[in-house]
Write a protein that holds these residues in place. Sequence first.
Motif, PDB file in Angstrom:
ATOM      1  N   VAL A   1      -3.028 -10.744  -2.815  1.00 23.47           N
ATOM      2  CA  VAL A   1      -2.982 -10.341  -4.219  1.00 23.47           C
ATOM      3  C   VAL A   1      -3.026  -8.816  -4.267  1.00 23.47           C
ATOM      4  O   VAL A   1      -3.845  -8.191  -3.590  1.00 23.47           O
ATOM      5  N   ALA A   2      -2.128  -8.243  -5.068  1.00 15.99           N
ATOM      6  CA  ALA A   2      -2.104  -6.790  -5.282  1.00 15.99           C
ATOM      7  C   ALA A   2      -1.752  -6.564  -6.747  1.00 15.99           C
ATOM      8  O   ALA A   2      -1.214  -7.446  -7.410  1.00 15.99           O
ATOM      9  N   SER A   3      -2.047  -5.377  -7.231  1.00 20.87           N
ATOM     10  CA  SER A   3      -1.707  -5.079  -8.616  1.00 20.87           C
ATOM     11  C   SER A   3      -1.131  -3.681  -8.740  1.00 20.87           C
ATOM     12  O   SER A   3      -1.235  -2.860  -7.827  1.00 20.87           O
ATOM     13  N   ALA A   4      -0.525  -3.444  -9.900  1.00 26.16           N
ATOM     14  CA  ALA A   4       0.059  -2.148 -10.219  1.00 26.16           C
ATOM     15  C   ALA A   4      -0.019  -1.969 -11.734  1.00 26.16           C
ATOM     16  O   ALA A   4      -0.104  -2.953 -12.477  1.00 26.16           O
ATOM     17  N   PRO A   5      -0.005  -0.721 -12.205  1.00 24.93           N
ATOM     18  CA  PRO A   5      -0.225  -0.463 -13.630  1.00 24.93           C
ATOM     19  C   PRO A   5       0.976  -0.678 -14.544  1.00 24.93           C
ATOM     20  O   PRO A   5       0.827  -0.673 -15.764  1.00 24.93           O
TER      21      PRO A   5
ATOM     22  N   ASP B   1       0.822  -1.208   0.000  1.00 26.46           N
ATOM     23  CA  ASP B   1       0.000   0.000   0.000  1.00 26.46           C
ATOM     24  C   ASP B   1       0.858   1.260   0.000  1.00 26.46           C
ATOM     25  O   ASP B   1       0.539   2.235  -0.670  1.00 26.46           O
ATOM     26  N   GLN B   2       1.958   1.242   0.733  1.00 30.02           N
ATOM     27  CA  GLN B   2       2.851   2.411   0.780  1.00 30.02           C
ATOM     28  C   GLN B   2       3.494   2.690  -0.572  1.00 30.02           C
ATOM     29  O   GLN B   2       3.886   3.811  -0.854  1.00 30.02           O
ATOM     30  N   LYS B   3       3.588   1.669  -1.415  1.00 30.45           N
ATOM     31  CA  LYS B   3       4.127   1.847  -2.772  1.00 30.45           C
ATOM     32  C   LYS B   3       3.015   1.980  -3.810  1.00 30.45           C
ATOM     33  O   LYS B   3       3.225   1.805  -5.001  1.00 30.45           O
ATOM     34  N   LYS B   4       1.811   2.279  -3.325  1.00 34.04           N
ATOM     35  CA  LYS B   4       0.657   2.560  -4.188  1.00 34.04           C
ATOM     36  C   LYS B   4       0.160   1.352  -4.979  1.00 34.04           C
ATOM     37  O   LYS B   4      -0.377   1.498  -6.076  1.00 34.04           O
ATOM     38  N   ALA B   5       0.326   0.156  -4.428  1.00 39.35           N
ATOM     39  CA  ALA B   5      -0.299  -1.018  -5.045  1.00 39.35           C
ATOM     40  C   ALA B   5      -1.809  -0.829  -4.981  1.00 39.35           C
ATOM     41  O   ALA B   5      -2.324  -0.126  -4.106  1.00 39.35           O
ATOM     42  N   GLU B   6      -2.504  -1.470  -5.891  1.00 37.23           N
ATOM     43  CA  GLU B   6      -3.953  -1.301  -5.989  1.00 37.23           C
ATOM     44  C   GLU B   6      -4.669  -2.602  -5.650  1.00 37.23           C
ATOM     45  O   GLU B   6      -4.105  -3.696  -5.798  1.00 37.23           O
ATOM     46  N   ASN B   7      -5.915  -2.467  -5.205  1.00 40.19           N
ATOM     47  CA  ASN B   7      -6.793  -3.620  -4.982  1.00 40.19           C
ATOM     48  C   ASN B   7      -6.126  -4.735  -4.184  1.00 40.19           C
ATOM     49  O   ASN B   7      -6.067  -5.886  -4.622  1.00 40.19           O
TER      50      ASN B   7
ATOM     51  N   PRO C   1      -5.478   1.444   6.100  1.00 37.67           N
ATOM     52  CA  PRO C   1      -6.279   2.645   6.364  1.00 37.67           C
ATOM     53  C   PRO C   1      -7.157   2.959   5.163  1.00 37.67           C
ATOM     54  O   PRO C   1      -6.795   2.680   4.023  1.00 37.67           O
ATOM     55  N   GLU C   2      -8.316   3.514   5.443  1.00 38.72           N
ATOM     56  CA  GLU C   2      -9.215   3.934   4.369  1.00 38.72           C
ATOM     57  C   GLU C   2      -8.575   5.084   3.606  1.00 38.72           C
ATOM     58  O   GLU C   2      -7.984   5.982   4.203  1.00 38.72           O
ATOM     59  N   ALA C   3      -8.710   5.051   2.299  1.00 41.13           N
ATOM     60  CA  ALA C   3      -8.186   6.137   1.478  1.00 41.13           C
ATOM     61  C   ALA C   3      -9.078   7.359   1.656  1.00 41.13           C
ATOM     62  O   ALA C   3     -10.306   7.244   1.602  1.00 41.13           O
ATOM     63  N   PRO C   4      -8.481   8.524   1.868  1.00 41.89           N
ATOM     64  CA  PRO C   4      -9.310   9.725   1.986  1.00 41.89           C
ATOM     65  C   PRO C   4      -9.942  10.068   0.645  1.00 41.89           C
ATOM     66  O   PRO C   4      -9.384   9.786  -0.411  1.00 41.89           O
TER      67      PRO C   4
END
Length: 134
Positions: free
Chosen positions: A43-47, A19-25, A120-123
Amino acid sequence: MTATTESIDLVRSAARAADQKKAENIVAFDVSDSLAITDAFMVASAPNERQIAAVVDAVEEALIEQFDRRPLRREGKGEGRWVLLDYGDAVIHVLHDEDRAFYALERLWGDSPAIDVQLPEAPLPADDAATPAV
């Protein structure tokens, strides 16, 4: 059988690092009833491949620092589209967005209990925060 506390802690730590490296889902499943070889999948993803590499590096560093654990096996880091980190009791998958949609791991493991990764929930963006829900 349920996932061990250690495997759940490992997955949560990996999720925070991703999450700190902006992984998604980022999602995790307790697969201990379905598989004899591991307790949990994350499982995480990135673009793109560069971000996938950053996520994988952050996960590995966090798990070394917090648990003194290194992956038993690492697959796909050279290609950078789907990297699998096998920690024995937990397996971390970081996929390119396109590959994640194609392979749909959540569909395969969706019957397994979800693990709350406690992120944490994304603002909300400033524009959305001021707009009342309809």
